[in-house]
Design an enzyme around this catalytic site. Structure first.
Site, PDB file in Angstrom:
ATOM      1  CG  HIS A 191     -56.492 -20.747   7.676  1.00 10.91           C
ATOM      2  ND1 HIS A 191     -56.657 -19.755   6.832  1.00 10.91           N
ATOM      3  CD2 HIS A 191     -55.201 -20.942   8.159  1.00 10.91           C
ATOM      4  CE1 HIS A 191     -55.528 -19.005   6.725  1.00 10.91           C
ATOM      5  NE2 HIS A 191     -54.432 -19.842   7.424  1.00 10.91           N
ATOM      6  CD  GLU A 220     -59.422 -19.197   4.842  1.00  5.65           C
ATOM      7  OE1 GLU A 220     -59.372 -19.985   4.344  1.00  5.65           O
ATOM      8  OE2 GLU A 220     -58.887 -18.648   5.838  1.00  5.65           O
ATOM      9  CG  ASP A 247     -40.299 -20.250  -6.195  1.00 10.14           C
ATOM     10  OD1 ASP A 247     -40.642 -20.510  -4.665  1.00 10.14           O
ATOM     11  OD2 ASP A 247     -40.190 -18.898  -6.032  1.00 10.14           O
ATOM     12  NE  ARG A 306     -53.157 -16.108   3.721  1.00 10.71           N
ATOM     13  CZ  ARG A 306     -52.740 -16.630   4.813  1.00 10.71           C
ATOM     14  NH1 ARG A 306     -52.739 -17.837   4.849  1.00 10.71           N
ATOM     15  NH2 ARG A 306     -52.047 -15.698   5.622  1.00 10.71           N
ATOM     16  CG  ASP A 324     -55.682 -25.590   6.426  1.00  9.74           C
ATOM     17  OD1 ASP A 324     -56.279 -26.242   7.431  1.00  9.74           O
ATOM     18  OD2 ASP A 324     -54.871 -24.715   6.604  1.00  9.74           O
ATOM     19  CG  ASN A 353     -49.585 -15.987  -6.990  1.00 10.25           C
ATOM     20  OD1 ASN A 353     -48.984 -15.833  -8.066  1.00 10.25           O
ATOM     21  ND2 ASN A 353     -48.480 -16.052  -5.877  1.00 10.25           N
ATOM     22  NE  ARG A 382     -38.803 -17.458   5.660  1.00 10.28           N
ATOM     23  CZ  ARG A 382     -39.233 -16.320   4.912  1.00 10.28           C
ATOM     24  NH1 ARG A 382     -40.454 -16.148   4.209  1.00 10.28           N
ATOM     25  NH2 ARG A 382     -38.480 -15.413   4.626  1.00 10.28           N
ATOM     26  CB  ILE A 383     -44.445 -23.627   3.932  1.00  8.67           C
ATOM     27  CG1 ILE A 383     -44.684 -22.571   4.928  1.00  8.67           C
ATOM     28  CG2 ILE A 383     -45.667 -24.960   3.867  1.00  8.67           C
ATOM     29  CD1 ILE A 383     -46.200 -22.033   4.970  1.00  8.67           C
TER      30      ILE A 383
HETATM   31  N1  LIG Z   1     -52.792 -22.631   6.171  1.00  7.16           N
HETATM   32  C1  LIG Z   1     -52.033 -21.869   7.182  1.00  7.16           C
HETATM   33  O1  LIG Z   1     -52.202 -22.392   8.413  1.00  7.16           O
HETATM   34  C2  LIG Z   1     -50.773 -21.235   6.548  1.00  7.16           C
HETATM   35  C3  LIG Z   1     -50.481 -20.726   5.354  1.00  7.16           C
HETATM   36  N2  LIG Z   1     -49.651 -20.004   4.946  1.00  7.16           N
HETATM   37  C4  LIG Z   1     -49.633 -19.568   3.491  1.00  7.16           C
HETATM   38  O2  LIG Z   1     -48.389 -19.984   3.041  1.00  7.16           O
HETATM   39  C5  LIG Z   1     -47.971 -18.920   2.174  1.00  7.16           C
HETATM   40  C6  LIG Z   1     -46.368 -19.333   2.093  1.00  7.16           C
HETATM   41  O3  LIG Z   1     -45.746 -19.256   3.130  1.00  7.16           O
HETATM   42  P1  LIG Z   1     -43.936 -19.414   2.947  1.00  7.16           P
HETATM   43  O4  LIG Z   1     -43.504 -20.720   2.458  1.00  7.16           O
HETATM   44  O5  LIG Z   1     -43.506 -18.852   4.358  1.00  7.16           O
HETATM   45  O6  LIG Z   1     -43.899 -18.070   2.323  1.00  7.16           O
HETATM   46  P2  LIG Z   1     -42.240 -17.892   1.382  1.00  7.16           P
HETATM   47  O7  LIG Z   1     -42.446 -16.357   0.878  1.00  7.16           O
HETATM   48  O8  LIG Z   1     -41.246 -18.562   2.198  1.00  7.16           O
HETATM   49  O9  LIG Z   1     -42.421 -18.764   0.092  1.00  7.16           O
HETATM   50  C7  LIG Z   1     -43.441 -18.560  -0.980  1.00  7.16           C
HETATM   51  C8  LIG Z   1     -42.782 -18.929  -2.311  1.00  7.16           C
HETATM   52  O10 LIG Z   1     -43.700 -18.748  -3.289  1.00  7.16           O
HETATM   53  C9  LIG Z   1     -43.171 -18.457  -4.401  1.00  7.16           C
HETATM   54  N3  LIG Z   1     -44.281 -17.827  -5.496  1.00  7.16           N
HETATM   55  C10 LIG Z   1     -44.836 -16.736  -5.295  1.00  7.16           C
HETATM   56  N4  LIG Z   1     -45.591 -16.716  -6.243  1.00  7.16           N
HETATM   57  C11 LIG Z   1     -45.551 -17.889  -7.237  1.00  7.16           C
HETATM   58  C12 LIG Z   1     -46.028 -18.159  -8.292  1.00  7.16           C
HETATM   59  N5  LIG Z   1     -47.060 -17.583  -9.064  1.00  7.16           N
HETATM   60  N6  LIG Z   1     -45.299 -19.313  -8.935  1.00  7.16           N
HETATM   61  C13 LIG Z   1     -44.589 -19.911  -8.221  1.00  7.16           C
HETATM   62  N7  LIG Z   1     -43.866 -19.699  -7.147  1.00  7.16           N
HETATM   63  C14 LIG Z   1     -44.313 -18.543  -6.408  1.00  7.16           C
HETATM   64  C15 LIG Z   1     -42.184 -17.356  -3.961  1.00  7.16           C
HETATM   65  O11 LIG Z   1     -41.276 -16.906  -4.839  1.00  7.16           O
HETATM   66  C16 LIG Z   1     -41.831 -18.112  -2.718  1.00  7.16           C
HETATM   67  O12 LIG Z   1     -40.524 -18.749  -3.034  1.00  7.16           O
HETATM   68  C17 LIG Z   1     -47.928 -17.527   3.028  1.00  7.16           C
HETATM   69  O13 LIG Z   1     -47.861 -16.640   2.299  1.00  7.16           O
HETATM   70  C18 LIG Z   1     -49.171 -17.991   3.641  1.00  7.16           C
HETATM   71  O14 LIG Z   1     -50.217 -17.456   2.765  1.00  7.16           O
HETATM   72  C19 LIG Z   1     -48.613 -19.723   6.075  1.00  7.16           C
HETATM   73  C20 LIG Z   1     -48.708 -20.204   7.358  1.00  7.16           C
HETATM   74  C21 LIG Z   1     -49.920 -21.021   7.580  1.00  7.16           C
HETATM   75  O1  LIG Z   2     -49.444 -17.413   9.186  1.00  9.20           O
HETATM   76  C1  LIG Z   2     -50.372 -17.405   8.429  1.00  9.20           C
HETATM   77  O2  LIG Z   2     -50.085 -16.987   6.990  1.00  9.20           O
HETATM   78  C2  LIG Z   2     -51.526 -18.103   8.415  1.00  9.20           C
HETATM   79  O3  LIG Z   2     -52.284 -18.662   7.601  1.00  9.20           O
HETATM   80  C3  LIG Z   2     -52.059 -18.570   9.704  1.00  9.20           C
HETATM   81  O4  LIG Z   2     -53.139 -19.307   9.728  1.00  9.20           O
HETATM   82  C4  LIG Z   2     -52.266 -17.550  10.713  1.00  9.20           C
HETATM   83  O5  LIG Z   2     -52.535 -16.491  10.121  1.00  9.20           O
HETATM   84  P1  LIG Z   2     -53.692 -16.020   9.589  1.00  9.20           P
HETATM   85  O6  LIG Z   2     -54.218 -16.484   8.189  1.00  9.20           O
HETATM   86  O7  LIG Z   2     -54.947 -16.349  10.594  1.00  9.20           O
HETATM   87  O8  LIG Z   2     -53.813 -14.633   9.257  1.00  9.20           O
END
Ligand SMILES: NC(=O)C1=CN([C@@H]2O[C@H](COP(=O)(O)OP(=O)(O)OC[C@H]3O[C@@H](n4cnc5c(N)ncnc54)[C@H](O)[C@@H]3O)[C@@H](O)[C@H]2O)C=CC1
Ligand SMILES: O=C(O)C(=O)[C@H](O)COP(=O)(O)O
Length: 339
Positions: free
Chosen positions: A304, A271, A183, A242, A266, A219, A162-163
Site C-alpha cells: 500500500h 492489510e 464507470d 482498496r 498494492d 463495491n 481522478r486516478i
Molecule cells: N493505493 C493507494 O495508495 C491509494 C489508493 N487510493 C484509492 O483509489 C480510489 C480512487 O481514487 P480516485 O480516482 O481519486 O477517486 P475518484 O472518486 O476520483 O474515482 C473513483 C471512480 O470510481 C467510480 N466507481 C465507483 N464505484 C464503481 C463501480 N462499482 N463500478 C465502476 N465505477 C465505479 C466512480 O464513479 C469514480 O469515477 C480511492 O477512493 C482510494 O480508495 C487512493 C489513493 C492512494
Molecule cells: O489516499 C488514499 O486513499 C490512500 O490510499 C493513501 O494510501 C493514503 O491513505 P490511507 O490508505 O493510508 O488512509
C-alpha cells in the site's frame, strides 16, 4: 506569548508526515497544531476534547457504532478532515447525523498512484518477478517468458475517476492498442481517453485490468470468482485501489488455476494486520494469504505505497490542515464529501 485562536489535533501522524505538520504549523503561527501517533477510536476520542478541529488518517474504521461521532459533536467539534483520498475509514452517515462535515484530499497526487499502477503493469508485462526469481537461482534461461508490447495490449480500467483517468492518459500516451473504461458515472471529459464499455466487455477482452474505484458497501468483493472466471487466461490484474474490492481467496484461486496470468497487488483485504509493521526475524505473518501471494512468481506486490511520494505526502498533510482550518473558521472547504 502567542495567543492561539484555533486549536487543531492531528491523529496518527506517521514519522514521514511529521515534517509537513511542523512546516504547516510554522506557516500558521496563530493556530495551535498538536499531533499524536495513535488512531482515532472509541478509546482515544477523549483526546479531541478542547480542540476546534480534527485531522486524521487511518486504514481501520473509526468505529462500528455512532458513539465516537456523537462524542466529537458533544466536544463542540463540527468537522473531520481526512488526510487521504479514500474515505472508507469514516462512516459518513454517522458523521452527518452528528453535524460533522467530512473533507478528504481528493487530488493530492493521482499521478503517484497512476505511476505505481504503471510500475505494476510493466513488471507483470515483462515478467520481471519471474526473471528475478530465475536470476536469484542462477538460472539465466529465458524460455517461456517472452513479453507482449503495450501497443498489442488492451487495457481495461474499472473506475475512471481522478486516478483511473490518469492511468488512461499514461497508457494512451504509451500507445496501448485500446484503453477501455467502465464507470458508474461516465464523464464526457474522459471520452477521448477511454472507450467506455461494460465490465463484462473488460473482463472478456482486456489483457490488463486495473481497479480504480473507491471502496463502498456496493463495491465489496466486486471482483470475485465469477469475474476472474470471465477474464482471459492471459489477463494481468492490478489492484491499487482498496483491498476489500477484491475477494482475495478468489484471486489466489484464479492465479493457482491459471484463470489469469498474473497480478499486481498494492492493497489487500485485512492489510492492517501486516502493513506498516515489521515482522523481520519471525517465520510467519498474521495474514497467511499474503504469504501465498508472495510465493507466486507471477505476482508483483507492494505494501500500500502507491500514494507514497514526497509530493503526495506533503499535499495530503498540508491540504487536510488547510481544510480543517477553513471549516473551523466558518468557511467551506471545497473538499467536503458528506453534504
Ligand atoms: N493505493 C493507494 O495508495 C491509494 C489508493 N487510493 C484509492 O483509489 C480510489 C480512487 O481514487 P480516485 O480516482 O481519486 O477517486 P475518484 O472518486 O476520483 O474515482 C473513483 C471512480 O470510481 C467510480 N466507481 C465507483 N464505484 C464503481 C463501480 N462499482 N463500478 C465502476 N465505477 C465505479 C466512480 O464513479 C469514480 O469515477 C480511492 O477512493 C482510494 O480508495 C487512493 C489513493 C492512494
Ligand atoms: O489516499 C488514499 O486513499 C490512500 O490510499 C493513501 O494510501 C493514503 O491513505 P490511507 O490508505 O493510508 O488512509
Amino acid at each position: 506569548m502567542v495567543d492561539f485562536l484555533k486549536k487543531i489535533l492531528a491523529y496518527n501522524i506517521l514519522d514521514y508526515e511529521r515534517e509537513f505538520v511542523v512546516e504547516w504549523a510554522a506557516e500558521h503561527p496563530d493556530v495551535q497544531v498538536d499531533f499524536n501517533s495513535i488512531e482515532l477510536h472509541d478509546d482515544t476520542v477523549h483526546l479531541a476534547e478542547g480542540y476546534d478541529g480534527i485531522d486524521y488518517r487511518q486504514r481501520s474504521q473509526l468505529t462500528d457504532g455512532s458513539d465516537l461521532y456523537k462524542k466529537l459533536h458533544d466536544y463542540g467539534i463540527h468537522q473531520l478532515a481526512l488526510r487521504s483520498a479514500g474515505v472508507d475509514s469514516c462512516n459518513l452517515k454517522y458523521a452527518k447525523e452528528n453535524g460533522l462535515t467530512v473533507t478528504n484530499v481528493p487530488s493530492y497526487s493521482p499521478r503517484a498512484v497512476a505511476e505505481m499502477t504503471l510500475t505494476h503493469a510493466m513488471n507483470l508485462i515483462r515478467h520481471i518477478p519471474q526473471f528475478q526469481k530465475r536470476i536469484r537461482q542462477n538460472d539465466y534461461v529465458v524460455n517461456g517468458l517472452r513479453s507482449k508490447e503495450i501497443s498489442n495490449l488492451t487495457v481495461g480500467i474499472i473506475g475512471v475517476g481522478r486516478i483511473g483517468s490518469t492511468v488512461a492518459k499514461i497508457f494512451k500516451a504509451l500507445g496501448a492498442k485500446r484503453v477501455l473504461g467502465n464507470d458508474i458515472k461516465e464523464n464526457d471529459d474522459f471520452r477521448d481517453l477511454v472507450d467506455y464499455t461494460t465490465k463484462e466487455d473488460i473482463y472478456k477482452n482486456a489483457d490488463l485490468i486495473t481497479m480504480h474505484t473507491y471502496m463502498s458497501d456496493q463495491n465489496y468483493h466486486m471482483i470475485g470468482k465469477d469475474q476472474f472466471g470471465k477474464m482471459k487466461n492471459t489477463a494481468l490484474f492490478i489492484n491499487c485501489s482498496r483491498g476489500p474490492i477484491v475477494d482475495t481467496d478468489a484471486l489466489v484461486n484464479a492465479l493457482e488455476t491459471g484463470q489469469i496470468a498474473g497480478a499486481g497487488i498494492d492493497v489487500i483485504q485485512d492489510e492492517t494486520k501486516i502493513f506498516n509493521q515489521s515482522f523481520v526475524g519471525e517465520d510467519k505473518i498474521p495474514l497467511p494469504v499474503y504469504t501465498k501471494l508472495m510465493n507466486m512468481d507471477n505476482v508483483f506486490l507492494t505494501p500500500h505505497v502507491a500514494f507514497y511520494t514526497d509530493h503526495a505526502v506533503k499535499n495530503m498533510v498540508k491540504q487536510s490542515l488547510d481544510d480543517t482550518l477553513m471549516e473551523i473558521s466558518g468557511k467551506e472547504s471545497p473538499h467536503r464529501i458528506n453534504v
